[in-house]
Design a protein around this motif. Structure first.
Motif, PDB file in Angstrom:
ATOM      1  N   ASN A  36      21.935   9.539   6.675  1.00  0.00           N
ATOM      2  CA  ASN A  36      20.632   9.749   6.036  1.00  0.00           C
ATOM      3  C   ASN A  36      19.540   9.740   7.122  1.00  0.00           C
ATOM      4  O   ASN A  36      19.255   8.710   7.738  1.00  0.00           O
ATOM      5  N   LEU A  37      18.922  10.907   7.357  1.00  0.00           N
ATOM      6  CA  LEU A  37      17.991  11.052   8.483  1.00  0.00           C
ATOM      7  C   LEU A  37      16.771  10.130   8.369  1.00  0.00           C
ATOM      8  O   LEU A  37      16.293   9.590   9.374  1.00  0.00           O
ATOM      9  N   VAL A  38      16.293   9.930   7.128  1.00  0.00           N
ATOM     10  CA  VAL A  38      15.107   9.083   6.935  1.00  0.00           C
ATOM     11  C   VAL A  38      15.442   7.634   7.340  1.00  0.00           C
ATOM     12  O   VAL A  38      14.723   6.994   8.105  1.00  0.00           O
ATOM     13  N   GLU A  39      16.616   7.163   6.831  1.00  0.00           N
ATOM     14  CA  GLU A  39      17.061   5.798   7.177  1.00  0.00           C
ATOM     15  C   GLU A  39      17.345   5.673   8.662  1.00  0.00           C
ATOM     16  O   GLU A  39      17.046   4.659   9.299  1.00  0.00           O
ATOM     17  N   ALA A  40      17.962   6.740   9.208  1.00  0.00           N
ATOM     18  CA  ALA A  40      18.316   6.733  10.635  1.00  0.00           C
ATOM     19  C   ALA A  40      17.055   6.614  11.488  1.00  0.00           C
ATOM     20  O   ALA A  40      17.022   5.864  12.464  1.00  0.00           O
ATOM     21  N   THR A  41      16.017   7.336  11.103  1.00  0.00           N
ATOM     22  CA  THR A  41      14.765   7.299  11.878  1.00  0.00           C
ATOM     23  C   THR A  41      14.156   5.902  11.812  1.00  0.00           C
ATOM     24  O   THR A  41      13.693   5.371  12.816  1.00  0.00           O
ATOM     25  N   ALA A  89       7.179   0.896  28.618  1.00  0.00           N
ATOM     26  CA  ALA A  89       6.233   1.893  28.092  1.00  0.00           C
ATOM     27  C   ALA A  89       6.990   3.116  27.569  1.00  0.00           C
ATOM     28  O   ALA A  89       6.647   3.674  26.524  1.00  0.00           O
ATOM     29  N   PHE A  90       8.060   3.507  28.272  1.00  0.00           N
ATOM     30  CA  PHE A  90       8.850   4.659  27.832  1.00  0.00           C
ATOM     31  C   PHE A  90       9.523   4.362  26.479  1.00  0.00           C
ATOM     32  O   PHE A  90       9.489   5.186  25.567  1.00  0.00           O
ATOM     33  N   SER A  91      10.098   3.171  26.374  1.00  0.00           N
ATOM     34  CA  SER A  91      10.768   2.786  25.133  1.00  0.00           C
ATOM     35  C   SER A  91       9.757   2.796  23.974  1.00  0.00           C
ATOM     36  O   SER A  91      10.068   3.218  22.856  1.00  0.00           O
ATOM     37  N   HIS A  92       8.521   2.366  24.275  1.00  0.00           N
ATOM     38  CA  HIS A  92       7.509   2.351  23.220  1.00  0.00           C
ATOM     39  C   HIS A  92       6.964   3.744  22.927  1.00  0.00           C
ATOM     40  O   HIS A  92       6.460   3.993  21.832  1.00  0.00           O
ATOM     41  N   LEU A  93       7.075   4.640  23.891  1.00  0.00           N
ATOM     42  CA  LEU A  93       6.709   6.036  23.629  1.00  0.00           C
ATOM     43  C   LEU A  93       7.710   6.618  22.615  1.00  0.00           C
ATOM     44  O   LEU A  93       7.328   7.303  21.662  1.00  0.00           O
ATOM     45  N   VAL A  94       8.996   6.278  22.799  1.00  0.00           N
ATOM     46  CA  VAL A  94      10.016   6.751  21.855  1.00  0.00           C
ATOM     47  C   VAL A  94       9.753   6.134  20.471  1.00  0.00           C
ATOM     48  O   VAL A  94       9.865   6.816  19.443  1.00  0.00           O
ATOM     49  N   HIS A  95       9.348   4.848  20.443  1.00  0.00           N
ATOM     50  CA  HIS A  95       8.974   4.167  19.184  1.00  0.00           C
ATOM     51  C   HIS A  95       7.885   4.999  18.489  1.00  0.00           C
ATOM     52  O   HIS A  95       7.982   5.295  17.299  1.00  0.00           O
ATOM     53  N   ALA A  96       6.873   5.424  19.256  1.00  0.00           N
ATOM     54  CA  ALA A  96       5.743   6.187  18.687  1.00  0.00           C
ATOM     55  C   ALA A  96       6.203   7.559  18.179  1.00  0.00           C
ATOM     56  O   ALA A  96       5.798   7.989  17.090  1.00  0.00           O
ATOM     57  N   LEU A  97       7.060   8.242  18.951  1.00  0.00           N
ATOM     58  CA  LEU A  97       7.527   9.573  18.531  1.00  0.00           C
ATOM     59  C   LEU A  97       8.348   9.467  17.245  1.00  0.00           C
ATOM     60  O   LEU A  97       8.239  10.317  16.351  1.00  0.00           O
ATOM     61  N   LEU A  98       9.148   8.401  17.155  1.00  0.00           N
ATOM     62  CA  LEU A  98       9.959   8.205  15.944  1.00  0.00           C
ATOM     63  C   LEU A  98       9.069   7.888  14.742  1.00  0.00           C
ATOM     64  O   LEU A  98       9.337   8.343  13.626  1.00  0.00           O
ATOM     65  N   ILE A  99       7.988   7.120  14.973  1.00  0.00           N
ATOM     66  CA  ILE A  99       7.054   6.797  13.882  1.00  0.00           C
ATOM     67  C   ILE A  99       6.410   8.097  13.379  1.00  0.00           C
ATOM     68  O   ILE A  99       6.279   8.332  12.174  1.00  0.00           O
ATOM     69  N   TYR A 100       6.040   8.967  14.328  1.00  0.00           N
ATOM     70  CA  TYR A 100       5.432  10.253  13.968  1.00  0.00           C
ATOM     71  C   TYR A 100       6.417  11.072  13.102  1.00  0.00           C
ATOM     72  O   TYR A 100       6.056  11.615  12.059  1.00  0.00           O
ATOM     73  N   ARG A 101       7.681  11.125  13.553  1.00  0.00           N
ATOM     74  CA  ARG A 101       8.718  11.872  12.825  1.00  0.00           C
ATOM     75  C   ARG A 101       8.958  11.256  11.438  1.00  0.00           C
ATOM     76  O   ARG A 101       9.127  11.975  10.456  1.00  0.00           O
ATOM     77  N   ASN A 106       8.907  11.051   5.579  1.00  0.00           N
ATOM     78  CA  ASN A 106       8.564  10.244   4.407  1.00  0.00           C
ATOM     79  C   ASN A 106       7.047  10.325   4.189  1.00  0.00           C
ATOM     80  O   ASN A 106       6.295   9.536   4.771  1.00  0.00           O
ATOM     81  N   PRO A 107       6.587  11.263   3.360  1.00  0.00           N
ATOM     82  CA  PRO A 107       5.139  11.482   3.200  1.00  0.00           C
ATOM     83  C   PRO A 107       4.403  10.271   2.637  1.00  0.00           C
ATOM     84  O   PRO A 107       3.171  10.224   2.695  1.00  0.00           O
ATOM     85  N   GLU A 108       5.139   9.299   2.099  1.00  0.00           N
ATOM     86  CA  GLU A 108       4.462   8.103   1.559  1.00  0.00           C
ATOM     87  C   GLU A 108       4.163   7.066   2.644  1.00  0.00           C
ATOM     88  O   GLU A 108       3.497   6.062   2.387  1.00  0.00           O
ATOM     89  N   PHE A 109       4.686   7.308   3.859  1.00  0.00           N
ATOM     90  CA  PHE A 109       4.568   6.282   4.902  1.00  0.00           C
ATOM     91  C   PHE A 109       3.117   5.994   5.295  1.00  0.00           C
ATOM     92  O   PHE A 109       2.643   4.870   5.138  1.00  0.00           O
TER      93      PHE A 109
END
Ligand code: HEM
Length: 211
Positions: A36-41, A89-101, A106-109
């Motif tokens: 499940n891509l939403v759960e995976a993200t 900082a790189f790991s947190h950049l990935v955190h941010a990109l995943l939050i964006y995705r 999930n439009p309710e996020f």
């Protein structure tokens, strides 16, 4: 005094690349293995918060380890602190990109979050950006040595406080979050003890020099 460090071919940008690759591999595995891509993200968001936390702890306590527990390993930690910090900082950049995705999947996020709720994380990202930029010679030269030190000390403490808060607010969801919350508190105490020990060593040296 000669400073002995841990003999390792993995230092500087090589160390950064290895840590960044590990973060990317972990993220890719989570996204591939959970159907499940939403759960995976969402899982990957949590995992990158944890990899960031581990790297942050190393950078935040490096000096204290070197003063309170001097060893080739702790000296290596101090020597590599910049690259460990950049990997954080790189790991947190990935955190941010995943939050964006996740926001797209999930439009309710985003509507479900308040401006106040986003404030600590946004302040955290502002400091991560400032600390990252001033880790490079050009932008660092715009600041005096004192201002640079003040910015980096303040930034690291703000980030430690955000980690403490982020874990604390999740204790209601699971007791498990008591562990990272307690670890953050212990790291703060350890950092302060390291600073006290450094100041006391400086005073002793000054007293010897004035004799
Ligand atoms: C506006 C910026 C940010 C947003 C929107 C955000 C969002 C999220 C989300 C959606 C989760 C997963 C929640 C869950 O499934 O339980 C999460 C987890 C987390 N985030 Fe962030 N985050 C932000 C910035 C930050 C920053 C700057 C830090 C630390 C300096 C941080 C630390 C954490 C921690 C510790 C977790 C919990 C990980 C775990 O479950 O072990 N976040 N964040």
């Amino acid at each position: 005094m000669t400073t002995q460090t841990f003999p390792s071919p993995l230092h500087g940008w090589r160390l950064f690349s290895l840590l960044a690759a590990a973060v990317l591999l972990m993220t890719a595995l989570i996204l591939l293995l959970e159907p499940n891509l939403v759960e995976a993200t969402r899982s990957a968001i949590r995992a990158t918060a944890r990899s960031s936390f581990a790297l942050f702890l190393l950078a935040f306590t490096a000096s204290a380890w070197a003063v309170l527990r001097p060893s080739p390993l702790s000296q290596t930690l101090v020597r590599e602190r910049r690259y460990i910090g950049l990997a954080f900082a790189f790991s947190h950049l990935v955190h941010a990109l995943l939050i964006y995705r996740y926001g797209q999947l999930n439009p309710e996020f985003w509507p479900g979050r308040s401006t106040l709720g986003n404030l600590p994380g946004s302040v955290g990202y502002l400091f991560i950006l400032l600390l990252t930029l001033t880790s490079f010679k050009g932008p660092a030269a715009l600041l005096s040595r004192r201002a640079w030190k003040r910015l980096h000390t303040t930034g690291m403490w703000v980030l430690a406080a955000i980690f403490a808060y982020s874990n604390f607010k999740r204790i209601a969801l699971s007791d498990w979050y008591l562990l990272p919350f307690a670890i953050t508190g212990a790291a703060m105490v350890f950092n302060l003890l390291g600073k006290l020990a450094q100041a006391s060593k400086r005073r002793q040296r000054q007293a010897l020099n004035t004799r």
